[in-house]
Design a protein around this motif. Sequence first.
Motif, PDB file in Angstrom:
ATOM      1  N   THR A 255       9.867  -3.980  -8.692  1.00  0.00           N
ATOM      2  CA  THR A 255       8.655  -4.619  -8.194  1.00  0.00           C
ATOM      3  C   THR A 255       8.180  -5.640  -9.218  1.00  0.00           C
ATOM      4  O   THR A 255       8.587  -5.613 -10.381  1.00  0.00           O
ATOM      5  CB  THR A 255       7.521  -3.605  -7.964  1.00  0.00           C
ATOM      6  OG1 THR A 255       7.179  -2.976  -9.202  1.00  0.00           O
ATOM      7  CG2 THR A 255       7.911  -2.562  -6.937  1.00  0.00           C
ATOM      8  N   ARG A 256       7.328  -6.545  -8.791  1.00  0.00           N
ATOM      9  CA  ARG A 256       6.636  -7.447  -9.697  1.00  0.00           C
ATOM     10  C   ARG A 256       5.171  -7.480  -9.287  1.00  0.00           C
ATOM     11  O   ARG A 256       4.824  -7.244  -8.123  1.00  0.00           O
ATOM     12  CB  ARG A 256       7.238  -8.845  -9.680  1.00  0.00           C
ATOM     13  CG  ARG A 256       7.117  -9.583  -8.341  1.00  0.00           C
ATOM     14  CD  ARG A 256       7.675 -10.984  -8.454  1.00  0.00           C
ATOM     15  NE  ARG A 256       7.515 -11.735  -7.212  1.00  0.00           N
ATOM     16  CZ  ARG A 256       7.849 -13.010  -7.068  1.00  0.00           C
ATOM     17  NH1 ARG A 256       8.376 -13.674  -8.077  1.00  0.00           N
ATOM     18  NH2 ARG A 256       7.671 -13.632  -5.911  1.00  0.00           N
ATOM     19  N   SER A 257       4.304  -7.770 -10.243  1.00  0.00           N
ATOM     20  CA  SER A 257       2.860  -7.723 -10.008  1.00  0.00           C
ATOM     21  C   SER A 257       2.267  -9.118 -10.081  1.00  0.00           C
ATOM     22  O   SER A 257       2.510  -9.854 -11.052  1.00  0.00           O
ATOM     23  CB  SER A 257       2.182  -6.823 -11.048  1.00  0.00           C
ATOM     24  OG  SER A 257       2.665  -5.504 -10.963  1.00  0.00           O
ATOM     25  N   LEU A 258       1.492  -9.467  -9.067  1.00  0.00           N
ATOM     26  CA  LEU A 258       0.767 -10.734  -9.080  1.00  0.00           C
ATOM     27  C   LEU A 258      -0.602 -10.519  -9.698  1.00  0.00           C
ATOM     28  O   LEU A 258      -1.284  -9.532  -9.405  1.00  0.00           O
ATOM     29  CB  LEU A 258       0.586 -11.282  -7.665  1.00  0.00           C
ATOM     30  CG  LEU A 258      -0.133 -12.635  -7.603  1.00  0.00           C
ATOM     31  CD1 LEU A 258       0.805 -13.764  -8.023  1.00  0.00           C
ATOM     32  CD2 LEU A 258      -0.711 -12.898  -6.215  1.00  0.00           C
ATOM     33  N   ALA A 259      -0.999 -11.424 -10.567  1.00  0.00           N
ATOM     34  CA  ALA A 259      -2.304 -11.317 -11.223  1.00  0.00           C
ATOM     35  C   ALA A 259      -3.000 -12.663 -11.215  1.00  0.00           C
ATOM     36  O   ALA A 259      -2.362 -13.722 -11.201  1.00  0.00           O
ATOM     37  CB  ALA A 259      -2.136 -10.820 -12.654  1.00  0.00           C
ATOM     38  N   LEU A 260      -4.316 -12.608 -11.240  1.00  0.00           N
ATOM     39  CA  LEU A 260      -5.127 -13.796 -11.477  1.00  0.00           C
ATOM     40  C   LEU A 260      -5.459 -13.798 -12.963  1.00  0.00           C
ATOM     41  O   LEU A 260      -6.069 -12.858 -13.476  1.00  0.00           O
ATOM     42  CB  LEU A 260      -6.403 -13.769 -10.634  1.00  0.00           C
ATOM     43  CG  LEU A 260      -7.282 -15.018 -10.717  1.00  0.00           C
ATOM     44  CD1 LEU A 260      -6.514 -16.261 -10.276  1.00  0.00           C
ATOM     45  CD2 LEU A 260      -8.532 -14.854  -9.860  1.00  0.00           C
ATOM     46  N   VAL A 261      -5.047 -14.837 -13.662  1.00  0.00           N
ATOM     47  CA  VAL A 261      -5.103 -14.860 -15.120  1.00  0.00           C
ATOM     48  C   VAL A 261      -6.000 -15.989 -15.607  1.00  0.00           C
ATOM     49  O   VAL A 261      -5.985 -17.100 -15.060  1.00  0.00           O
ATOM     50  CB  VAL A 261      -3.686 -15.044 -15.716  1.00  0.00           C
ATOM     51  CG1 VAL A 261      -3.723 -14.935 -17.232  1.00  0.00           C
ATOM     52  CG2 VAL A 261      -2.727 -14.009 -15.130  1.00  0.00           C
ATOM     53  N   ALA A 262      -6.796 -15.680 -16.636  1.00  0.00           N
ATOM     54  CA  ALA A 262      -7.646 -16.686 -17.285  1.00  0.00           C
ATOM     55  C   ALA A 262      -7.763 -16.304 -18.753  1.00  0.00           C
ATOM     56  O   ALA A 262      -7.370 -15.205 -19.160  1.00  0.00           O
ATOM     57  CB  ALA A 262      -9.028 -16.736 -16.631  1.00  0.00           C
ATOM     58  N   LEU A 263      -8.306 -17.206 -19.552  1.00  0.00           N
ATOM     59  CA  LEU A 263      -8.605 -16.857 -20.937  1.00  0.00           C
ATOM     60  C   LEU A 263      -9.777 -15.889 -20.967  1.00  0.00           C
ATOM     61  O   LEU A 263     -10.769 -16.076 -20.256  1.00  0.00           O
ATOM     62  CB  LEU A 263      -8.947 -18.104 -21.750  1.00  0.00           C
ATOM     63  CG  LEU A 263      -7.788 -18.949 -22.274  1.00  0.00           C
ATOM     64  CD1 LEU A 263      -8.341 -20.151 -23.026  1.00  0.00           C
ATOM     65  CD2 LEU A 263      -6.865 -18.142 -23.170  1.00  0.00           C
ATOM     66  N   ALA A 264      -9.667 -14.877 -21.805  1.00  0.00           N
ATOM     67  CA  ALA A 264     -10.707 -13.848 -21.850  1.00  0.00           C
ATOM     68  C   ALA A 264     -12.034 -14.393 -22.370  1.00  0.00           C
ATOM     69  O   ALA A 264     -13.099 -13.907 -21.986  1.00  0.00           O
ATOM     70  CB  ALA A 264     -10.247 -12.679 -22.716  1.00  0.00           C
TER      71      ALA A 264
END
Length: 324
Positions: A273-282
């Motif tokens: 499986t692979r995971s989709l994420a919404l990514v931004a700088l913390a």
Amino acid sequence: MAGAISVALGLRQIRYFIAIADAGVLSRAAETLNVAQSALSHHVAALETDLGVKLLERRPRGIALTAAGRRLYEHASAVLSALGKAEEDVRTYNEAATGPVCIGFSHTATSMVALDVMKAVRKNSPGVYLSVVEALSPALIERIFSGTVDLALAYNPPRDARLDVELLHDEELYLVGHPSLIGRSSGPIAFSAIPQRSVVGLTPMPASRAIIQAQVLRNQITPSETLEVDSLSALRMALEAGLGCAILSRATVLSDLAAEKYHARRITDPPLTRSLALVALADRPQTKAFLEVRKTMVEVVRSAVGAGRWPAKVNGRRSKRATT
């Protein structure tokens, strides 16, 4: 990051350092900044002394960043980008969200939801100036670090304390290709039965991390020795022509599968499986425009999964900041 700026890392030093790194030659950076070359050399030497690391390597035809210099360049670029966005946000602040937001999509996310996101932002946040970027997931993460992309829909992002990661869903991976290569059955195929020297699209290795997260599994696959593909459109053509097979989610090639250009077999033993994420700088400033676009992107992705348009399984894990 803002709390980490010391006397050594004032804004002038940051701007000077970025200009030097971008120019690659001290004389050219001095001309761009309209300052004496000796002054730039002094600033770099003082910065290296204060930080206790070497930032630049002097070479016959210019300068090159050391590993520490590249890390500083990432942080410095993000700082200047955040300051610019903060200034724009304050200048244009009112009850409506306004200002620029740059979003990135992996290739699969582009085909699945990019148009819906653009339409929704246009409708719900007409004051936002939206920029859209498409790239492989590792490249999107690099642009998040540099501050040139604000939000990205990317697969298997690294665990890094600098990132804020909201995991959205998981996708099963399939062996995709012509029946002559992967068998005519549409039933599952064991991982050990993946044909060796026929898999394309796994290289370069940084890109394969977004497909197969476990290093030990990636190392068990011998890719094609005659073909390397770093383009989704070219990969789809290669699959249709029977030039190789690929490990992909169904969403990536949904239209081709519907048109029966090739077929897909779910990988088992172990399943992938692979995971989709919404990514931004913390630590990026969260402007009103940023928050509205982020909310829109999450809603559009979840709607596509819920309606069955995006084959995936919502994993239910909440937004989190990576800890390692």
